[in-house]
Design an enzyme around this catalytic site. Sequence first.
Site, PDB file in Angstrom:
ATOM      1  NE  ARG A  75      -3.619  -0.259   2.579  1.00  9.88           N
ATOM      2  CZ  ARG A  75      -4.076  -0.808   4.034  1.00  9.88           C
ATOM      3  NH1 ARG A  75      -3.776  -0.034   4.939  1.00  9.88           N
ATOM      4  NH2 ARG A  75      -5.172  -1.571   3.810  1.00  9.88           N
ATOM      5  NE  ARG A 144      -2.324   1.618   9.473  1.00 13.44           N
ATOM      6  CZ  ARG A 144      -3.095   0.612   9.279  1.00 13.44           C
ATOM      7  NH1 ARG A 144      -4.086   0.746   8.018  1.00 13.44           N
ATOM      8  NH2 ARG A 144      -3.484  -0.526  10.057  1.00 13.44           N
ATOM      9  CE  LYS A 208      -6.405  -0.580  11.261  1.00 14.89           C
ATOM     10  NZ  LYS A 208      -7.178  -1.140  10.160  1.00 14.89           N
ATOM     11  CE  LYS A 210      -7.436   3.185   8.907  1.00 15.08           C
ATOM     12  NZ  LYS A 210      -8.698   2.568   8.588  1.00 15.08           N
ATOM     13  CB  CYS A 431     -14.136  -3.773   1.612  1.00 14.71           C
ATOM     14  SG  CYS A 431     -14.648  -5.536   1.878  1.00 14.71           S
ATOM     15  CB  CYS A 437      -9.513  -9.467   2.832  1.00 12.71           C
ATOM     16  SG  CYS A 437      -9.578  -8.959   4.536  1.00 12.71           S
ATOM     17  CB  CYS A 476     -15.613  -8.844   7.903  1.00 13.00           C
ATOM     18  SG  CYS A 476     -13.995  -7.773   8.277  1.00 13.00           S
ATOM     19  CB  CYS A 480     -12.370  -2.072   4.801  1.00 12.49           C
ATOM     20  SG  CYS A 480     -11.300  -2.828   6.046  1.00 12.49           S
TER      21      CYS A 480
HETATM   22  C1  SRM Z   1      -8.026  -1.386   1.073  1.00 13.40           C
HETATM   23  C2  SRM Z   1      -8.907  -1.107   1.965  1.00 13.40           C
HETATM   24  C3  SRM Z   1     -10.624  -1.449   1.769  1.00 13.40           C
HETATM   25  C4  SRM Z   1     -10.738  -0.794  -0.024  1.00 13.40           C
HETATM   26  O1  SRM Z   1     -11.352  -1.469  -0.569  1.00 13.40           O
HETATM   27  O2  SRM Z   1     -10.371   0.367   0.006  1.00 13.40           O
HETATM   28  C5  SRM Z   1      -8.887  -2.138   3.306  1.00 13.40           C
HETATM   29  C6  SRM Z   1      -8.581  -3.338   3.224  1.00 13.40           C
HETATM   30  C7  SRM Z   1      -8.130  -3.940   4.609  1.00 13.40           C
HETATM   31  N1  SRM Z   1      -8.499  -3.522   5.791  1.00 13.40           N
HETATM   32 FE1  SRM Z   1      -9.237  -1.739   6.151  1.00 13.40          FE
HETATM   33  N2  SRM Z   1      -9.176  -1.197   4.388  1.00 13.40           N
HETATM   34  C8  SRM Z   1      -9.414   0.037   3.773  1.00 13.40           C
HETATM   35  C9  SRM Z   1     -10.057   0.707   4.692  1.00 13.40           C
HETATM   36  C10 SRM Z   1     -10.380   0.897   6.188  1.00 13.40           C
HETATM   37  C11 SRM Z   1     -11.320   1.840   6.513  1.00 13.40           C
HETATM   38  C12 SRM Z   1     -12.004   2.844   5.981  1.00 13.40           C
HETATM   39  C13 SRM Z   1     -11.319   4.184   6.367  1.00 13.40           C
HETATM   40  O3  SRM Z   1     -10.358   4.188   6.950  1.00 13.40           O
HETATM   41  O4  SRM Z   1     -11.832   5.208   5.852  1.00 13.40           O
HETATM   42  C14 SRM Z   1     -11.745   1.229   7.928  1.00 13.40           C
HETATM   43  C15 SRM Z   1     -12.577   1.618   8.704  1.00 13.40           C
HETATM   44  C16 SRM Z   1     -12.225   2.748   9.767  1.00 13.40           C
HETATM   45  C17 SRM Z   1     -11.847   2.270  10.931  1.00 13.40           C
HETATM   46  O5  SRM Z   1     -10.342   2.329  10.904  1.00 13.40           O
HETATM   47  O6  SRM Z   1     -12.192   2.076  11.841  1.00 13.40           O
HETATM   48  C18 SRM Z   1     -10.843  -0.043   7.878  1.00 13.40           C
HETATM   49  C19 SRM Z   1     -10.867  -0.901   9.056  1.00 13.40           C
HETATM   50  C20 SRM Z   1      -9.961  -2.094   9.167  1.00 13.40           C
HETATM   51  C21 SRM Z   1      -9.881  -2.649  10.403  1.00 13.40           C
HETATM   52  C22 SRM Z   1     -10.690  -2.493  11.687  1.00 13.40           C
HETATM   53  C23 SRM Z   1      -9.818  -1.657  12.459  1.00 13.40           C
HETATM   54  C24 SRM Z   1     -10.396  -1.715  13.957  1.00 13.40           C
HETATM   55  O7  SRM Z   1     -10.101  -0.738  14.446  1.00 13.40           O
HETATM   56  O8  SRM Z   1     -10.380  -2.889  14.381  1.00 13.40           O
HETATM   57  C25 SRM Z   1      -9.073  -3.765  10.039  1.00 13.40           C
HETATM   58  C26 SRM Z   1      -8.742  -4.956  10.732  1.00 13.40           C
HETATM   59  C27 SRM Z   1      -7.667  -4.590  11.592  1.00 13.40           C
HETATM   60  O9  SRM Z   1      -6.773  -3.592  11.655  1.00 13.40           O
HETATM   61  O10 SRM Z   1      -7.358  -5.476  12.696  1.00 13.40           O
HETATM   62  C28 SRM Z   1      -8.980  -3.622   8.602  1.00 13.40           C
HETATM   63  C29 SRM Z   1      -7.915  -4.520   7.912  1.00 13.40           C
HETATM   64  C30 SRM Z   1      -7.644  -4.565   6.479  1.00 13.40           C
HETATM   65  C31 SRM Z   1      -6.882  -5.414   5.746  1.00 13.40           C
HETATM   66  C32 SRM Z   1      -5.312  -4.982   5.693  1.00 13.40           C
HETATM   67  C33 SRM Z   1      -7.112  -6.787   6.192  1.00 13.40           C
HETATM   68  C34 SRM Z   1      -5.837  -7.317   6.919  1.00 13.40           C
HETATM   69  O11 SRM Z   1      -5.700  -6.684   8.157  1.00 13.40           O
HETATM   70  O12 SRM Z   1      -5.073  -8.194   6.715  1.00 13.40           O
HETATM   71  C35 SRM Z   1      -7.535  -5.349   4.311  1.00 13.40           C
HETATM   72  C36 SRM Z   1      -6.798  -5.821   3.096  1.00 13.40           C
HETATM   73  C37 SRM Z   1      -7.707  -6.241   1.977  1.00 13.40           C
HETATM   74  C38 SRM Z   1      -6.916  -6.612   0.892  1.00 13.40           C
HETATM   75  O13 SRM Z   1      -6.582  -7.664   0.422  1.00 13.40           O
HETATM   76  O14 SRM Z   1      -6.534  -5.320   0.316  1.00 13.40           O
HETATM   77  N3  SRM Z   1      -9.240  -2.476   8.263  1.00 13.40           N
HETATM   78  N4  SRM Z   1     -10.161  -0.155   6.630  1.00 13.40           N
HETATM   79  C39 SRM Z   1      -8.861   0.332   2.565  1.00 13.40           C
HETATM   80  C40 SRM Z   1      -7.516   0.699   2.798  1.00 13.40           C
HETATM   81  C41 SRM Z   1      -7.348   2.077   3.230  1.00 13.40           C
HETATM   82  C42 SRM Z   1      -5.806   2.566   2.961  1.00 13.40           C
HETATM   83  O15 SRM Z   1      -5.669   2.835   1.966  1.00 13.40           O
HETATM   84  O16 SRM Z   1      -5.319   2.581   3.859  1.00 13.40           O
HETATM   85  S1  SF4 Z   2     -14.122  -4.968   5.704  1.00 18.45           S
HETATM   86 FE1  SF4 Z   2     -13.347  -6.878   6.437  1.00 18.45          FE
HETATM   87  S2  SF4 Z   2     -13.335  -8.033   4.459  1.00 18.45           S
HETATM   88 FE2  SF4 Z   2     -13.574  -6.221   3.854  1.00 18.45          FE
HETATM   89  S3  SF4 Z   2     -11.377  -5.612   3.548  1.00 18.45           S
HETATM   90 FE3  SF4 Z   2     -11.868  -4.970   5.396  1.00 18.45          FE
HETATM   91  S4  SF4 Z   2     -10.955  -6.431   6.677  1.00 18.45           S
HETATM   92 FE4  SF4 Z   2     -11.415  -7.223   4.824  1.00 18.45          FE
END
Ligand code: SRM
Ligand code: SF4
Lengths: 555, 569
Positions: A75, A144, A208, A210, A431, A437, A476, A480
């Site tokens: 990323r 981030r 993390k 943000k 997402c 993922c 899930c 995201c």
């Molecule tokens: C690529 C992306 C979704 C998309 O389709 O665009 C994404 C993809 C993933 N997110 Fe996310 N998140 C993405 C935005 C978000 C957002 C939205 C936002 O930030 O605006 C959220 C919700 C807001 C928040 O953070 O509360 C989000 C909350 C999570 C979480 C839950 C964090 C938590 O507080 O529990 C995880 C899981 C974790 O971190 O343990 C996670 C984890 C992941 C992971 C890295 C899975 C992992 O931990 O192994 C996913 C990778 C999937 C893949 O194969 O690409 N992602 N993730 C977004 C990348 C953002 C970026 O460029 O950095």
């Molecule tokens: S929402 Fe859940 S399934 Fe979708 S990318 Fe984030 S961690 Fe993966």
Amino acid sequence: MSDNKNLSSIERIKTASDALRGTLRESLQDELTGAIREDDQALIKFHGMYQQDDRDRREERASKKLDRLYSFMIRLRLPGGFLTPSQWVAMHEVAGDNSTGVIKITTRQTIQLHGIIKSNIKPTIHAFSEAKLNSIATCGDINRNVTCSTHPNESPIHAQVFAYAQDISDMLMPKTKAYYEIWLDEEKIVDKKDEEDPLYQDRYMPRKFKIGIAIPPNNDVDVFTNDLGLVAIIEKNKLKGFNIAVGGGLSTTHGNPDTYARLGSVLGYVEAGEKTMKAVYEVLTVQRDFGNRSDRKLARVKYTIDRMGVDGFREELEKRIGFKLQAAKPFSFTSRADRYGWEQNDKGLWHYTLYVENGRVLDEEKLLMKTALLKVAETGKTTFRFTTNQNLIISDIKEEDKAAIQQLLEEYRLIQHTEKATATRRNAMACVSFPTCPLALAEAQRYLPDLLTKIEGSLAKHKLQDENIIIRMTGCPNGCARSYAAEIGFVGTGPGRYNLHLGGDHQGLRLNKLYRENLDETAILTELDGLFASFKKDRQKKEAFGDFALRKQLV
Amino acid sequence: MLAEPKLKTLLDLISHSTKDELIWMNGYLSGLLTQAGVTQEAPVPGVPVATKPSVAKITIVYGTETGNSKRVATDFASKAKKIGITPKLVSLDQYRLTDLPREEYFLAVISTQGDGEPPAAAKKFYDHIHLNGFKFDKLKYSVLALGDTSYPLFCKAGEDVDAQLQKLGGKRIAPLQKCDTEFDEDANQWFASVLQSLSGNENAGAAQVTVAPKKSSGKKTYTGTILTNVNLNDRGSDKETHHMEISAEGLEYLPGDSIGIVPENDPAVVDAILLLTGTNKMAKIDYRGGLNYITELLHKKLGIFHLPERVVKQYSAIVQQEIPATRIDLLDLLKIYPVTDSNQFEDVVEILEPITPRLYSIASSPEAHGGEIHLTVARDRFCVNDEIKYGICSDYLSGLPENTTFEFYVHKNNQFRLPAPDKDIILIGPGTGVAPFRSFLAERDATGAAGRNWLFFGDQHFASDFLYQTEMQNWVETGVLTRMNVAFSRDQAKKIYVQHRMSQHGADLYHWLESGAHLYICGAKDPMSSDVEQTLLGIFETFGNKSKEAALQFLDQLKEEGRYSKDVY
Ligand code: SRM
Ligand code: SF4
Ligand SMILES: Cc1cc2nc3c(=O)[nH]c(=O)nc-3n(C[C@H](O)[C@H](O)[C@H](O)COP(=O)(O)OP(=O)(O)OC[C@H]3O[C@@H](n4cnc5c(N)ncnc54)[C@H](O)[C@@H]3O)c2cc1C
Ligand SMILES: Cc1cc2nc3c(=O)[nH]c(=O)nc-3n(C[C@H](O)[C@H](O)[C@H](O)COP(=O)(O)O)c2cc1C
């Protein structure tokens, strides 16, 4: 201070990592597996990468006595989501050589490449580095990618606000040189002092972190879903300062009532410049010192601030910045949508916002989007900007160059593609989810397009096909694609099953609520069809679907 | 039936003979009988009298691939000692060729490999004597040829050596003895006849050849039932390598052995041939002295694909047409150079050769996988004027579904055995060459052998072609594999092979060997095994700072000590 008695295992890994080095080198040298060692899997995130494997292939490969098909997702760090044309070309080439080839625009306006095998990581990072790109701290317990309202037309002073994304990002970079040593073969720094990190120390953030910056009236960045949200306050075309909101975060965990989605609480207003930077910095130190380091499920700022109380948090912050926050200034958001198609800003530059389904830029037989964008980039006459709705803006085009670009966009039918995108799709996001993922419970980006077709059928049936209804799906409960901030939110619970959330708004000031649990497709469609019927019947004029759902106390 | 005088002679011959002599006579006569035609020239053997042999020294050389020739040669040497003859026993690759002209009594035990070729170890000797250039004045010799009647060129190498030694002026002291796979009895008879003539009876050797009385089937055949058949290569691979698990009753084998299979021909092609030649499917025809159904012959017994040039040559003689020297399938031959009628086709059938058995290294261990045999079969794909074709046997095997059965025999390889449990081993097995090493490692795992194990593996792509990856990873985890290095040739611009990994770790590799490790190579003969050997010599030079000669000597030393074994194909 937070309870640091029984630290989570990740905490141990971080502090023992010798500034994020761990045994990454050894892991890279292991010939027998495409994976890296367990502790290194946590550390490599701080370098902007995730170890993944193709979950579709697990069973079959096991029967072939083959290990899982491991690869890495990388990323980029792109504050505000901006690329020069030459950087796009570089990206395009790296994607072709070393990854699945798909260029994935994320919901935080950056780029991800998937499917990079272990031995290709270094070449990839080298190539990025030559294009002045890096992936430092785009994952992991650290600040981030900083997001910022994307469209240069949001304001005459967009560029000025935009600059904050870069400055904040720079200010919050980790000091360790590990990235350069491990991936770019720069020789080991001798003087450990150069690596001393007053902000992150050796433990980094509890989780993390943000940051997002919004330029009213557009809240495309969903500013309040960030740990730290900055709302630009602009008076007479001058950037005065920012309202700062703390404690946004969406993720929940099925069956864990202590977890919840939360919008940031506005703590107050700070003047632009010095003071803003200071405030931002100290919000991180408060979270660093007060955040929960034993339970990662409760480690985000949103839980810290609820434990300390909003006032408690503000006090601690003011103590650290040495001045009082002013009362928040009034502002208003009207939408979170992207401005599709051509727009010209006050400086006479043209911008074309392209619809990119789920942010996936690739060549398909029907649409050669990737090739088209390469051609566009090769003209050198445009820049590239990514939106937090996973779309792309071909930007900063001079009047005299517009025709040429227009011509390319038509030749490759990108214009038709954007224009024929229905209202529903223009407002939808999913997402990544399967197959990459590891946390995915249900399909998302591979499924939403089909589901939308069916939903559109039902909308059309009720003559609602032109409604701007914000529909978001995540595989899930991590959210995201910010499914909790949608009018209709789908949250995956298991294969083919989703929780249905209703009641979000258009401005991003209100989260949705759980309406029905564990629905399969037929159930989803019957539910929605009923809802659309009564929406058509009982809506007040111009009332948005989310507002309707709330008024009707459906949720 | 014998007239009085003859009967009398026979009876008192018998009464004067020892048991051994009787056994020999028995075999000798039956040999003569089966060799119709030869008998004419053959004078009635003189009456042997058991006296102490007049000869003091004999040389016994052996050329072996899988150890059989060595075993019998060694056995003869000790027998000779017992009766007071001093034997000099040498493997042909160790034999000093310059000694040859000085030899007096010279016994050669040699097997046949490949398509009628001498064993690799006998190649130097074989070529040397075929260079002519010299003459023997006092050499008296006899040859024991080990072979297998299921191969077209039965005991060819032995025949050649026997004929060539005579051509060079050597005198046969006993006729050439050709043996099938059950060779012990015939071998002993041959040795008996050798001893006979050594004890003064010269003309015993006058006869040119004896052949083992043909046994219906020399080999113990098993019926295997397929339990599992999976393609180990992942999607998108250029390779197709099948892991097969097979159960069979009363299995007996050791790690290092292979199994032999005689593949059947595609019935569709057989039908096409019969149709083209207007031959009746039900027809019975005479093939080398036996009546068989033509369909049966072409389906199960005779090679009809990729005919050897020698057969094509005979064919052109029969159909009396000019045919370029080449290998070609029978059907194509019949299409391009048709036979006049089905009678002429019968002559063609007569020149066809038996289907040669295909061998597959056993990838399982008796200790770890009791009652089962595992194979690693690469489905052989090749292109003939841009038509994709598949190897007969590997195609047939890899296509066998679960619960189907097929016939096989066990082909022992005593030259390819695990050393004592406490010895270190280095295994070099790219591609299907890994098969016997999976057997070695499973065996050492099951028996808890103390020695260290180091495996080199290679193939095209890490992601799709890492055969047995998870098993190897487990063996690394559990410490059964002390080290493992892999080379994937096509994952980067520059090709990397096992030998490159070997040089990378040359220092350690040399050190292992220096401190007694045994090294094994299995897989493709060319170019792999030769490249690996060159690399080894390089390693000896660099890390053992040895001269070219010294390096070669070290390799020979390893061979002599049985610490360098190859099973390549
Ligand atoms: C690529 C992306 C979704 C998309 O389709 O665009 C994404 C993809 C993933 N997110 Fe996310 N998140 C993405 C935005 C978000 C957002 C939205 C936002 O930030 O605006 C959220 C919700 C807001 C928040 O953070 O509360 C989000 C909350 C999570 C979480 C839950 C964090 C938590 O507080 O529990 C995880 C899981 C974790 O971190 O343990 C996670 C984890 C992941 C992971 C890295 C899975 C992992 O931990 O192994 C996913 C990778 C999937 C893949 O194969 O690409 N992602 N993730 C977004 C990348 C953002 C970026 O460029 O950095
Ligand atoms: S929402 Fe859940 S399934 Fe979708 S990318 Fe984030 S961690 Fe993966
Ligand atoms: C000791 C030993 C151990 C072995 N162990 C293994 C093992 O563990 N695993 C394994 O997979 N193999 C092993 N082999 C190889 C195996 O025995 C066979 O040689 C291999 O499977 C090919 O046999 P086939 O009948 O499939 O191909 P064949 O039909 O015999 O063809 C073999 C080759 O002949 C040529 N050819 C055949 N027909 C034509 C034609 N019509 N036109 C032009 N060219 C043609 C092609 O080059 C082809 O590759 C081993 C061999 C030996 C000697
Ligand atoms: C690959 C291979 C090819 C063979 N080719 C022939 C052959 O052409 N003619 C023959 O008579 N025997 C052939 N044989 C059979 C061997 O000569 C026979 O197994 C003999 O016992 C081996 O003796 P050794 O262990 O001393 O090498 C072949 C065996 C193998 C493994």
